[in-house]
Motif scaffolding. Structure first.
Motif, PDB file in Angstrom:
ATOM      1  N   GLU A 194      11.991  60.497  30.798  1.00  0.00           N
ATOM      2  CA  GLU A 194      10.845  59.597  30.773  1.00  0.00           C
ATOM      3  C   GLU A 194      11.259  58.130  30.653  1.00  0.00           C
ATOM      4  N   THR A 195      10.622  57.300  31.474  1.00  0.00           N
ATOM      5  CA  THR A 195      11.019  55.891  31.537  1.00  0.00           C
ATOM      6  C   THR A 195      10.889  55.175  30.194  1.00  0.00           C
ATOM      7  N   THR A 196       9.790  55.447  29.471  1.00  0.00           N
ATOM      8  CA  THR A 196       9.580  54.713  28.213  1.00  0.00           C
ATOM      9  C   THR A 196      10.658  55.068  27.182  1.00  0.00           C
ATOM     10  N   ARG A 230      13.732  53.226  28.220  1.00  0.00           N
ATOM     11  CA  ARG A 230      13.579  51.800  27.902  1.00  0.00           C
ATOM     12  C   ARG A 230      13.841  51.554  26.407  1.00  0.00           C
ATOM     13  N   ASP A 231      13.252  52.397  25.542  1.00  0.00           N
ATOM     14  CA  ASP A 231      13.450  52.231  24.097  1.00  0.00           C
ATOM     15  C   ASP A 231      14.927  52.373  23.728  1.00  0.00           C
TER      16      ASP A 231
END
Ligand SMILES: [Mg+2]
Length: 337
Positions: A103-105, A108-109
């Motif tokens: 998952e992208t989020t 990113r985190d």
């Protein structure tokens, strides 16, 4: 007739070895990663299932890459990442986050928290090995660069010290004195404070060298310089070798009374060394003559005037029997001229 060296028989030089630490609460993941790395005998592999021990284990095994699970019971993998970054022993170690999601989020985190890389479990063996090698290599390169930079900085500092010190006595050399005189003169002109100078000469030094040899003479200069360093007490005071057997102390923000106190400390300090000097015209031990001067850095006066005054005073001290202190007014007519 000579044996030909065969390059192929020489062992490879021992290169830096990648050391991987996998931190995951599931031993089955640790085991799967271990198997993926079986084809790479030079990669050392460690597994840690207890997040509370991750930082100390990474430091203890000398990890060059950490594979870090994101979701662990009790602790967030990203929190652990911050822990690695806040400990000196682990802060530079590249961290590859191991996640069950692409998952992208989440990615990113992870990158925002300082991750170096991100892989979805279970990664492909070839990709895992390539990334471990790449990150370990970059870790070694960084480490070597930092060491080189530190060595370079140390060497520069040593060079700077050598180029500003008098080699024999360890006090500042003439170049540093000349520069400091100019800057302190300008500072004195701004602050309106008096600049003081003592100029010291070892009495009958030629006679000393003639009798005790130049090595003996060098020893005297070193001991006189040690007295000088002691007398230059404040951080801005500068003790320097002026030339031959002449030394100076530059005394910023010092009026003539203060200069005379330092001068007496020098004179009595050298006398107290009680260094034998049988051929001295003064007494049977090494003594010094001292010239003292102080002035405001007023317009129309050059810093050399301060040196000239101290030199005149020193001349008087010698003429009047040596082992004494004389002072002279700055800007007064020069009896030597
Ligand atoms: Mg987990």
């Amino acid at each position: 007739m000579y044996p030909t060296p065969d390059a192929t028989t020489l062992p490879d030089p021992p290169g830096p070895q990648p050391v991987v630490l996998c931190v995951d609460d599931q031993p089955i993941v640790g085991e799967a990663i271990r198997r993926l790395l079986l084809t790479e005998p030079d990669i050392r592999y460690h597994f840690c299932s207890d997040p509370a021990k991750a930082v100390e284990t990474a430091a203890a095994v000398g990890a060059t890459t950490i594979l870090q699970d994101i979701v662990m019971p009790g602790i967030d993998g990203l929190g652990l990442l911050r822990d690695y970054r806040s400990h000196a022993a682990t802060q530079e170690i590249p961290v590859i986050m191991l996640s069950s999601t692409a998952e992208t989020t989440v990615k990113r985190d992870a990158f925002n928290a300082g991750a170096n890389d991100y892989l979805v479990k279970l990664p492909d063996g070839i990709e895992l090995v390539a990334r471990i090698r790449m990150h370990s290599h970059s870790y070694f390169a960084q480490k070597m660069l930092r060491e080189t930079q530190r060595e370079l900085a140390e060497r520069n500092q040593e060079l700077k010290r050598l180029s500003s010190e008098d080699g024999l006595t360890g006090v500042a050399n003439r170049r540093v004195f000349d520069e400091t005189l100019r800057t302190e003169w300008l500072r004195g002109a701004r602050s309106g404070k008096s600049l003081g100078l003592v100029l010291l000469d070892v009495d009958c030094f030629k006679l000393f060298n003639d009798h005790y040899g130049h090595q003996g003479g060098d020893g005297v200069l070193q001991q006189v310089a040690a007295v000088l360093k002691q007398a230059a007490q404040r951080p801005a005071d500068l003790a320097a070798r002026y030339g031959g057997e002449e030394f100076v102390i530059l005394l910023p923000e010092t009026e003539i009374n203060g200069v005379l106190q330092v001068a007496e400390r020098l004179r009595s300090g050298v006398e107290a060394l009680a260094l034998e000097h049988k051929h001295s015209l003064v007494t049977d031990h090494v003594t010094v003559s001292v010239g003292a001067a102080a002035t405001l850095a007023v317009a129309g006066l050059a810093p050399e005037a301060l040196v000239q005054a101290a030199d005149q005073a020193l001349y008087s001290a010698k003429k009047e029997g040596r082992n004494r202190i004389r002072s002279a007014a700055v800007g007064a007519p020069n009896p030597l001229a």
